[in-house]
Design a protein around this motif. Structure first.
Motif, PDB file in Angstrom:
ATOM      1  N   ASN A   1       4.943  -8.416  -9.580  1.00 41.36           N
ATOM      2  CA  ASN A   1       5.789  -7.541  -9.343  1.00 41.36           C
ATOM      3  C   ASN A   1       5.932  -6.204 -10.241  1.00 41.36           C
ATOM      4  N   ALA A   2       6.803  -5.286 -10.047  1.00 36.58           N
ATOM      5  CA  ALA A   2       6.748  -3.842 -10.723  1.00 36.58           C
ATOM      6  C   ALA A   2       5.549  -3.415 -10.988  1.00 36.58           C
ATOM      7  N   LEU A   3       4.862  -3.071  -9.592  1.00 38.40           N
ATOM      8  CA  LEU A   3       3.539  -2.575  -9.641  1.00 38.40           C
ATOM      9  C   LEU A   3       3.125  -1.377  -9.790  1.00 38.40           C
ATOM     10  N   LEU A   4       1.925  -0.767 -10.168  1.00 42.68           N
ATOM     11  CA  LEU A   4       1.601   0.545  -9.739  1.00 42.68           C
ATOM     12  C   LEU A   4       0.537   0.182  -8.722  1.00 42.68           C
ATOM     13  N   VAL A   5       1.037   1.172  -7.676  1.00 39.18           N
ATOM     14  CA  VAL A   5       0.323   1.132  -6.383  1.00 39.18           C
ATOM     15  C   VAL A   5      -0.133   2.531  -6.131  1.00 39.18           C
TER      16      VAL A   5
ATOM     17  N   SER B   1       0.695  -1.141  -0.064  1.00 41.84           N
ATOM     18  CA  SER B   1      -0.017   0.147   0.103  1.00 41.84           C
ATOM     19  C   SER B   1       0.972   1.279   0.005  1.00 41.84           C
ATOM     20  N   ALA B   2       0.385   2.414  -0.326  1.00 43.76           N
ATOM     21  CA  ALA B   2       0.847   3.442  -0.577  1.00 43.76           C
ATOM     22  C   ALA B   2       0.179   4.792  -0.282  1.00 43.76           C
ATOM     23  N   ASP B   3       0.764   5.800   0.345  1.00 45.32           N
ATOM     24  CA  ASP B   3       0.214   7.066   0.453  1.00 45.32           C
ATOM     25  C   ASP B   3      -0.183   8.042  -0.794  1.00 45.32           C
ATOM     26  N   ARG B   4       1.037   7.706  -1.648  1.00 45.16           N
ATOM     27  CA  ARG B   4       0.914   8.572  -3.002  1.00 45.16           C
ATOM     28  C   ARG B   4       1.530   7.460  -4.295  1.00 45.16           C
ATOM     29  N   PRO B   5       1.014   7.666  -5.217  1.00 47.64           N
ATOM     30  CA  PRO B   5       1.450   6.770  -6.410  1.00 47.64           C
ATOM     31  C   PRO B   5       2.948   6.271  -6.312  1.00 47.64           C
TER      32      PRO B   5
ATOM     33  N   GLY C   1      -5.033   4.349  -1.515  1.00 46.37           N
ATOM     34  CA  GLY C   1      -6.459   3.477  -1.328  1.00 46.37           C
ATOM     35  C   GLY C   1      -6.593   2.528  -2.152  1.00 46.37           C
ATOM     36  N   ALA C   2      -5.642   1.823  -2.678  1.00 42.70           N
ATOM     37  CA  ALA C   2      -6.022   0.538  -3.547  1.00 42.70           C
ATOM     38  C   ALA C   2      -4.812  -0.389  -3.469  1.00 42.70           C
ATOM     39  N   PRO C   3      -4.512  -0.849  -2.384  1.00 45.01           N
ATOM     40  CA  PRO C   3      -3.551  -1.875  -1.956  1.00 45.01           C
ATOM     41  C   PRO C   3      -3.339  -2.910  -3.041  1.00 45.01           C
ATOM     42  N   ARG C   4      -2.283  -3.416  -3.117  1.00 42.91           N
ATOM     43  CA  ARG C   4      -2.219  -4.493  -4.176  1.00 42.91           C
ATOM     44  C   ARG C   4      -1.660  -5.714  -3.440  1.00 42.91           C
ATOM     45  N   HIS C   5      -2.274  -6.867  -3.645  1.00 39.15           N
ATOM     46  CA  HIS C   5      -1.976  -8.118  -2.964  1.00 39.15           C
ATOM     47  C   HIS C   5      -1.305  -9.283  -3.801  1.00 39.15           C
TER      48      HIS C   5
END
Length: 791
Positions: A750-754, A729-733, A757-761
């Protein structure tokens, strides 16, 4: 095994290679570590003798040998019984006169490939050079041996030797089958499968296909033939287009039987004149297929380290990245049966080069006769495999005519020599499989008897497009061409940190250090990677971030090419990037690390090779959102597009819902340039009919132009059986969020856009059960501002 000078005497396990045996015995250090390569080249300069003692009750036997590497004399009880000069051929030798009841001694003396190559070069009436930049050990082109054994711009140069195939004695009174081959003829509602083989030691055999048995007798030369007509057949399909149905084929004579699994399919190479030039595409069972894949090189530089299990893992990774084709490159080897069997099962089509690459080659009768027999044997062996889609004569031999001073000055002489070789290969394949086999003379090629520039002409044939890497062009230069089929293109990166630690110590963690330079075989490669970073990114902080960023930019390069060329469908009908795998730990163009780990490119490939995908095609006035559908049926997709600031705020700029056919790419939406502010990037979300959402972005400017903010990227973990569940998860892109483990294993993504408010699982599966790994997080901001997170 011992060397002719009597210095080394040790045990070797066969199949295997002598260098691996020397290392296993503790006689030499790990060849791949540090700069050990250069201290071990003496091995290839010596003759080596393999010796085996065994007991026999009688003397009536044939000796079967295959993949003897390379120039060898074989004696039994001191009597010469055979010799070998081609690693790609097998041998069946009557040893009855030399064998005896009781103890027997078999000796195989393998001559130095360095000395043999030099002697054969000296004996030619005119010079036939090999590639000096690729091959630090010269004259490998004189031998029918794996060409990259002598070095390549990604391979270690050790010229290994050994025996990699079968090594067995067969009683003379036992029937045996050889040159088993199949051909298929497809008609409306049925398939005729013809089975041919050579039968020795008997005159009758039973041939069984899917439960139907035919009893056949051999002809005067020992050949047997059986024809099967299959009505309403269950067909074999490439991955993603249908089932990989395989039917069991068995040949039996007395106690001897041979079994294969055969897939019924009709693969056609379509090269037809059109309004552009000439098409180049594969049609499978009547369906035009866009080929998504990569180039395959040997699974290891040392054949003794190759196993079916390791190879299967590499092939599975190709499938997991949504590939449906691999090209077996012509400087390696014809792979073993287990390789093609795995591809049959996985639905991976194979483009098969004949084993000639980048060099000039002899054209005298003895060499060409050997080549003819080599190709007859290999064509027959591979004919039973459904995955075999295309035979190609060589890799880049047409271009090689312009690379050497000798051939530039006397082009006609060397062109005639090339033509003799190429026709020999084609004739052998046609003699074995018939005139309607899918044949392509060379790669790249504009077509038969066309010796034009396949590197820069995108109107016909297959293309090798290397301008971005070798000519130092920007990634956008991939958009300046629209190949009919691009069978080679690539961009380098460094191997992952766990791989680097396998051959270097921390004091070597610098791209200018001698150890790192020795694991970069492409001249100027390190400088090219660094130079490209200056164009696209702010320079990374520290060596590990440099490695991470090299993999990101590699992924961006290949994504730019593949996405743009897929958007040209059906003009372009295939992209095979260079290269899938590595032969040893090295900086290279691969998407899989040596050992099978996934570089960041491979994770990105899984997304840009998705059967249904959306890409951004920039135009002079804006951005076209183009969808491509490679599945068997039309689909409907929904698309929403937003302008994204790097503080996380989004502003909608367009949406669309559209059907996408299977035969061509479709433009879903056009966004004008004026829709984006200078500090915004394009964010797009595609929703598929199954409800899944693909999210991606496009940055109009180099990433160094944007003020990247600290992202607050963080990780939570939870064990779930053998896997570890991860949430990013992240606070900013966070752009290209990368996660690394301090232990071997595989991430599901991997190498994800996070986005906020949109965590990556995702999951991590450790290679060692019960392992407790520590994780490191990186993104574009942390890599270039020096803020790396641990998890």
């Amino acid at each position: 095994m011992h060397d002719a000078e009597g210095v080394h005497d040790l045990m070797i396990n066969l199949p295997g290679d002598g260098i691996t045996a020397l290392h296993n015995a503790g006689a030499i250090p790990e060849p791949y570590f540090g700069r050990n390569e250069y201290e071990l080249r003496w091995i290839a300069e010596r003759d080596w003798v393999f010796e085996r003692r065994f007991q026999l009750e009688n003397s009536a036997f044939y000796l079967h040998l295959s993949e003897v590497d390379t120039v060898a004399e074989i004696t039994l009880n001191g009597m010469p019984v055979s010799q070998s000069e081609n690693v790609f051929r097998s041998h069946r030798v009557d040893v009855s006169d030399a064998a005896r009841s009781g103890e027997n001694t078999l000796q195989i003396t393998i001559r130095s490939s360095v000395n043999e190559g030099a002697a054969r070069q000296a004996a030619l009436p005119y010079p036939v050079p090999s590639h000096p930049r690729n091959c630090p050990i010269p004259n490998g082109n004189m031998l029918r041996k794996v060409q990259c054994d002598f070095g390549w711009d990604w391979n270690i140069a050790l010229a290994p030797f050994g025996i990699y195939g079968e090594m067995r004695l067969v009683p003379k009174d036992a029937p045996s089958f050889s040159r088993l081959r199949t051909t298929q003829h497809h008609a409306e509602g049925h398939v005729t499968l013809t089975v041919r083989a050579q039968l020795d030691g008997a005159d009758k055999a039973d041939v069984t296909l899917a439960g139907e048995t035919q009893s056949v007798s051999s002809d005067a030369s020992g050949g047997i033939t059986a024809d099967f007509v299959i009505n309403s057949p269950e067909l074999w399909w490439p991955r993603g287009l249908g089932a990989q149905t395989l039917h069991e084929l068995t040949l039996t004579s007395g106690p001897t039987s041979e079994t294969r699994k055969v897939g019924l399919r009709n693969i056609e190479l379509i090269t037809e004149p059109d309004e552009i030039g000439t098409s180049f595409k594969l049609r499978v069972n009547g369906v035009d297929v866009f080929c998504r894949g990569a180039n395959w090189i040997p699974a290891d530089a040392l054949p003794g380290r190759i196993t079916p299990e390791k190879t299967r893992d590499l092939l599975q990774s190709a499938v997991d990245a949504n590939m449906n084709m691999l090209r077996i490159w012509g400087g390696g080897r014809y792979e073993p049966d287990s390789f093609y069997e795995a591809c049959d099962e996985l639905g991976l089509m194979i483009w098969q080069d004949a084993m000639f690459s980048c060099n000039l080659y002899p054209a005298h009768d003895a060499f060409l006769n050997d080549v003819h027999n080599e190709l007859c044997e290999q064509a027959a062996r591979l004919s039973t495999h459904a995955c075999l889609a295309l035979w190609c004569g060589d890799n880049e031999l047409v271009g090689a005519l312009g690379w050497y001073e000798e051939s530039v000055k006397d082009r006609d002489r060397y062109l005639v020599a090339y033509d003799r070789l190429n026709r020999t290969i084609e004739r052998a394949i046609n003699d074995t499989l018939g005139e309607d086999v899918n044949w392509w003379p060379s790669s790249p090629s504009l077509g038969p008897l066309n010796f034009g520039d396949g590197w820069h002409d995108d109107q016909a044939g297959d293309m090798h497009f290397w301008s971005v890497w070798h000519e130092r062009r920007d990634f956008d230069h991939y958009r300046d061409v629209a190949p009919r089929f691009c069978s080679e293109f690539g961009f380098q990166s460094y191997p992952s940190m766990d791989v680097i630690r396998s051959f270097a110590t921390e004091r070597d963690f610098n791209i200018a250090a001698p150890v790192l330079e020795s694991h970069q075989k492409n001249a100027g490669g390190n400088a090219r990677i660094a130079e490209t970073m200056f164009r696209y990114f702010r320079f990374p902080e520290g060596f590990e971030n440099f490695v991470y960023l090299s993999q990101i930019q590699q992924g961006l390069a290949i994504k730019t090419a593949v996405s743009h060329w897929r958007a040209q469908k059906p003009r372009c009908m295939g992209t095979l990037y260079w290269q899938l795998n590595d032969t040893w730990p090295v900086a290279s163009w691969s998407s899989l690390d040596y050992g099978g780990g996934w570089k960041l490119l491979h994770h990105m490939a899984r997304r840009f090779y998705a059967p249904v995908a959306v890409t951004v095609v920039p135009t002079r006035d804006g951005y076209n959102l183009v969808a491509v559908n490679d599945t068997a049926t039309p689909v409907t997709v929904s698309l929403s597009v937003a302008a994204l600031r790097l503080n996380g705020s989004e502003r909608p700029v367009g949406k669309a819902r559209c059907g996408v056919a299977t035969d061509a790419a479709a433009t879903l939406l056009q966004i004008p340039k004026t829709a984006l502010a200078a500090d915004e990037i394009l964010l797009y979300r595609m929703t598929l009919p199954d409800g899944s959402v693909q999210t991606d972005h496009y940055a109009p400017l180099p990433y160094k132009s944007y003020d990247l903010l600290q992202t607050g990227l963080r990780l939570t973990t939870q064990r779930a059986g053998d896997q570890i569940e991860l949430t990013l998860s992240a606070d900013r892109p966070a752009l290209y969020a990368g996660i690394e483990a301090d232990q071997p294993g595989r991430f599901s993504d991997n190498a994800l856009l996070v986005l906020p408010g949109a965590p990556r699982h995702l999951t991590f599966t450790p290679s060692i059960s019960g392992a407790d790994p520590q994780f490191t997080l990186r993104d574009l901001h942390s890599a270039t501002y020096g803020e790396t997170s641990k998890g």
